[in-house]
Scaffold this active site. Sequence first.
Site, PDB file in Angstrom:
ATOM      1  N   SER A  98       0.931  -0.736  -0.110  1.00 48.95           N
ATOM      2  CA  SER A  98       0.220  -0.001   0.541  1.00 48.95           C
ATOM      3  C   SER A  98       0.839   1.338   0.171  1.00 48.95           C
ATOM      4  O   SER A  98       0.103   2.067  -0.072  1.00 48.95           O
ATOM      5  CB  SER A  98      -0.648  -0.147   1.589  1.00 48.95           C
ATOM      6  N   LYS A 106       0.515   4.776   6.595  1.00 47.95           N
ATOM      7  CA  LYS A 106      -0.424   5.016   5.668  1.00 47.95           C
ATOM      8  C   LYS A 106       0.408   6.345   5.349  1.00 47.95           C
ATOM      9  O   LYS A 106       1.132   7.292   6.741  1.00 47.95           O
ATOM     10  CB  LYS A 106      -1.868   5.425   5.708  1.00 47.95           C
TER      11      LYS A 106
END
Length: 196
Positions: free
Chosen positions: A58, A98
């Site tokens: 990701s 993230k």
Amino acid sequence: MRKTEQFQVSLAELSAAPRAVRGWGFIYEWLDSLVYAFLTILLVFTFVFRVVGVSGESMVPTLQNGDWLAARAVNLTVERGDIVVITQPNELHEPIIKRVIALGGDTVDIDFDSGTVTVNGEALTETYIAEPTYRRFDMTFPLTVPEGCLFVMGDNRNNSLDSRSTTIGFVDERYVLGTAAFRFFPFGDWGLYGDA
């Protein structure tokens, strides 16, 4: 005569002893320094930094699967653009890594046709992403981030489960374990922000 020979042998033994003691002394000092260095590193990585492994794709191209990071865990102030380690409970049942896109009070909008992310009316210049943001989830835009929360996204926008989905949603700042300070594995590839 015998007393003189005994005395000479004793002197020879005594002169040899300091060399042996010096050899062991050097080893002792070296081991002592090694133990102190190990304890210092242990304390630093327990209280100042957290070691975190990257799992998944990701955050590509900034981070690769298998990278190891040191996340700063003290004096934690989170800013837009920081890479954070999040421990907020979610369906994945594991910490996630993230990038912070918006802070509490910010308004986020995503134009999924052009792939542009806008925060407070300004389009972000995102040199760190793999490709524009085309993938939708179940959050409705525009949205305002609640105070005390963050809106986060992965750099691999079309292969990242993040705040665009209610599975992750807004991240409570209390669940931020740390901000990524540097990558220490693979060796020699330390950067996170300058080359992102």
